[in-house]
Enzyme design. Structure first.
Site, PDB file in Angstrom:
ATOM      1  N   CYS A 162       6.271  60.951  24.204  1.00 35.54           N
ATOM      2  CA  CYS A 162       5.168  61.810  24.613  1.00 35.54           C
ATOM      3  C   CYS A 162       4.515  61.347  25.909  1.00 35.54           C
ATOM      4  O   CYS A 162       3.570  61.973  26.394  1.00 35.54           O
ATOM      5  CB  CYS A 162       4.166  61.908  23.477  1.00 35.54           C
ATOM      6  N   HIS A 302      -5.198  61.785  26.040  1.00 32.49           N
ATOM      7  CA  HIS A 302      -3.955  62.041  25.294  1.00 32.49           C
ATOM      8  C   HIS A 302      -4.299  62.778  23.999  1.00 32.49           C
ATOM      9  O   HIS A 302      -3.711  63.806  23.704  1.00 32.49           O
ATOM     10  CB  HIS A 302      -3.239  60.718  25.012  1.00 32.49           C
ATOM     11  N   GLU A 313      -7.275  55.168  21.736  1.00 39.03           N
ATOM     12  CA  GLU A 313      -7.470  55.623  23.118  1.00 39.03           C
ATOM     13  C   GLU A 313      -8.924  55.418  23.535  1.00 39.03           C
ATOM     14  O   GLU A 313      -9.208  55.004  24.655  1.00 39.03           O
ATOM     15  CB  GLU A 313      -7.075  57.095  23.271  1.00 39.03           C
ATOM     16  N   LYS A 334      -5.036  69.297  24.214  1.00 32.85           N
ATOM     17  CA  LYS A 334      -4.083  69.574  23.119  1.00 32.85           C
ATOM     18  C   LYS A 334      -4.772  70.351  21.997  1.00 32.85           C
ATOM     19  O   LYS A 334      -4.097  70.954  21.162  1.00 32.85           O
ATOM     20  CB  LYS A 334      -3.493  68.267  22.572  1.00 32.85           C
ATOM     21  N   HIS A 339       0.687  69.866  20.993  1.00 35.57           N
ATOM     22  CA  HIS A 339       1.268  68.720  21.683  1.00 35.57           C
ATOM     23  C   HIS A 339       2.655  69.112  22.208  1.00 35.57           C
ATOM     24  O   HIS A 339       3.574  69.343  21.430  1.00 35.57           O
ATOM     25  CB  HIS A 339       1.359  67.551  20.687  1.00 35.57           C
ATOM     26  N   PHE A 399       5.562  57.442  21.343  1.00 36.54           N
ATOM     27  CA  PHE A 399       6.249  56.603  20.350  1.00 36.54           C
ATOM     28  C   PHE A 399       7.164  55.637  21.091  1.00 36.54           C
ATOM     29  O   PHE A 399       7.888  56.027  22.006  1.00 36.54           O
ATOM     30  CB  PHE A 399       7.086  57.464  19.402  1.00 36.54           C
TER      31      PHE A 399
END
Lengths: 411, 81
Positions: A162, A302, A313, A334, A339, A399
């Site tokens: 991502c 994010h 975050e 998002k 996403h 990830f």
């Protein structure tokens, strides 16, 4: 003194707009592109997740039939966004040996791969299409964009889950700074709303199961968030050496002042709970841009809406910006489009550039009860940003422990 | 059993689907590569679709001998017989 890199063209196709003007209008208004899936495979496989955010303008409304057949959906989306960005840049004549591509994807041609497997099992090897390989390869998007533009200074495909789209922007910046290219088409594309990836992400408990209420399913920072919503689409930006842009009298949206990519080396999927990798990425990107925490007015976070992901975050932002974090207008876009995996960083880079250019932070929807452990100044209704020299950040994490940060400065 | 005209029309339809070429451009004397600009990957897709449509088998080693549309029509016609 490193060459300055500026942004001169923008393109996107997303769940809340098939082009940049529509996307911007909607993201400022605050709309949801998340819907219940009506595909027959949802019931057929009894998927636990029955919602996603598909493109608001299907690719077949934009591309020709023959063109569509030779591209995986991820490549279709990337080409649509790249064409818009290229046209928007106004570049007419260019040395094609000095034009590069850095176009990311998280997964690549997953529809083509799995359709090919279905065909093999149902009809045998003879029926597996000869275009299968170029359509499924993850570099297929970068290759198609390079072919479309005649870009001959290299076509790169950063793959970091991502964070891929953001890393592509960073690669483009390096190509210009190092003198290997004058113009780079950067971006990210993803088309993974297929039952297998949906089942896989659901299996790892990453997706929201708010199946009865899709428009409220993606809710970053909300206490009742229960996972992300899978989206699809692409974003593209034309990066250009400042002197190259000035020489042709280009419209400059903003400066891409700094970038940074780090790795957590902590866990294959879980973010470092202290956000150390993200903190290092934030600090390194601000150093790269030669800006101070006090210069930052806006962050496109994010913020995917997972229970475990949103807080680290904040921890990282707090560590990197100190008490100034309270003064920063944070948008979690998002919430509106879900996403977009490997495309998310590219679309969010487009939005961050526009936020600086238009001096407006886009809306975050579905924040009904903000998680008290994440006391950020979240922008729920689109908000004006200050006049004068302003700086914004865009974060992406993937990830694998990938962290990528962009610093965008007004020009 | 399809007549040669029907095979030609069927091929034209398959080629149009794959490449976008107008069906009337597909004539027996046209070369797949030189006149119709069909690359090897498209050619294989056309071959496989023709096999399904006409219920024949066109072996890979035969494909290189099919230089014109007429060659393909003849091959399919004989293979059906």
């Amino acid at each position: 003194m490193a060459r300055k890199v500026v942004v001169t063209g923008l393109g996107a196709t997303t769940p809340i707009g098939g082009d940049v003007p529509t996307l911007w209008q909607n993201v400022v208004k605050g709309v949801s592109g998340v819907r219940q899936l009506t595909d027959d495979w949802v019931e057929k496989y009894d998927l636990p997740v029955k919602i996603a955010a598909k493109l608001s303008v299907p690719a077949e409304d934009v591309l020709g039939r023959v063109e569509m057949k030779r591209m995986d959906p991820s490549t279709q989306y990337g080409v649509i966004a790249a064409r818009e960005a290229w046209k928007d840049s106004g570049i007419e004549e260019i040395d094609h040996d000095r034009l590069a591509v850095a176009f990311a994807t998280g997964i690549g041609g997953v529809w083509t791969l799995l359709n090919g497997w279905d065909t093999l099992r149902e009809k045998g090897p003879r029926r597996v299409l000869p275009m299968t390989v170029p359509m499924l390869m993850p570099n297929g998007v970068a290759a198609a964009v390079s072919l479309d533009l005649g870009a001959r200074a290299g076509a790169h495909t950063p793959v970091s889950a991502c964070a891929s789209g953001t890393e592509a922007v960073a690669v483009g910046q390096e190509l210009i700074r190092s003198g290997k290219a004058d113009v780079v088409m950067v971006g990210g594309a993803e088309a993974a709303i297929h039952p297998m990836p949906l089942a896989a992400f659901a299996s790892m408990q990453a997706l929201s199961k708010r199946n009865d209420d899709p428009e409220h399913a993606s809710r970053p920072y909300d206490i009742d968030r229960d996972g992300f919503v899978m989206g699809e689409g692409a974003g593209a930006l034309v990066l250009e050496a400042e002197e190259h842009a000035l020489a042709r009298g280009a419209r400059i949206y903003a400066e891409l002042a700094g970038t940074s990519v780090t790795a957590d080396a902590y866990h294959i999927t879980a973010p470092d709970p202290e956000g150390l990798g993200a903190t290092r990425a934030l600090k390194a990107a601000m150093f790269d841009a030669r800006v101070q925490p006090e210069d930052i007015v806006h962050v496109n976070a994010h913020a995917t809406s997972t229970p475990v992901g949103d807080k680290p975050e904040y921890t990282a932002l707090k560590a990197a910006l100190g008490d100034h974090v309270e003064n920063v207008a944070v948008s979690a876009t998002k919430s509106q489009m879900g996403h977009l995996l490997g495309a998310s960083g590219a679309v969010e880079a487009v939005l961050t550039v526009l936020a600086v250019h238009e001096r407006k932070a886009p809306a975050t929807i579905n924040l009904d009860h903000q998680d008290p452990e994440i006391p950020l100044d979240v922008v729920t209704d689109a908000r004006d940003l200050p006049q004068g020299d302003i700086v914004a950040l865009s974060n992406s994490f993937g990830f694998g422990g990938h962290n990528a940060v962009l610093v965008v400065r007004s020009h | 059993m399809a007549s040669n005209e029907e095979i030609l029309a069927g091929l034209a339809e398959i080629i149009n689907e794959e490449t976008g070429l107008a069906p009337e451009a597909v004539q027996p004397d046209k070369s797949f590569t030189d006149d119709l600009d069909i690359d090897s990957i498209s050619m294989m897709t056309i071959v496989v679709n023709a096999e399904e449509k006409f219920g024949v088998r066109i072996p890979d080693e035969e494909v290189k001998n099919l230089s014109t549309v007429g060659d393909a029509v003849d091959f399919i016609s004989k293979a059906q017989a």
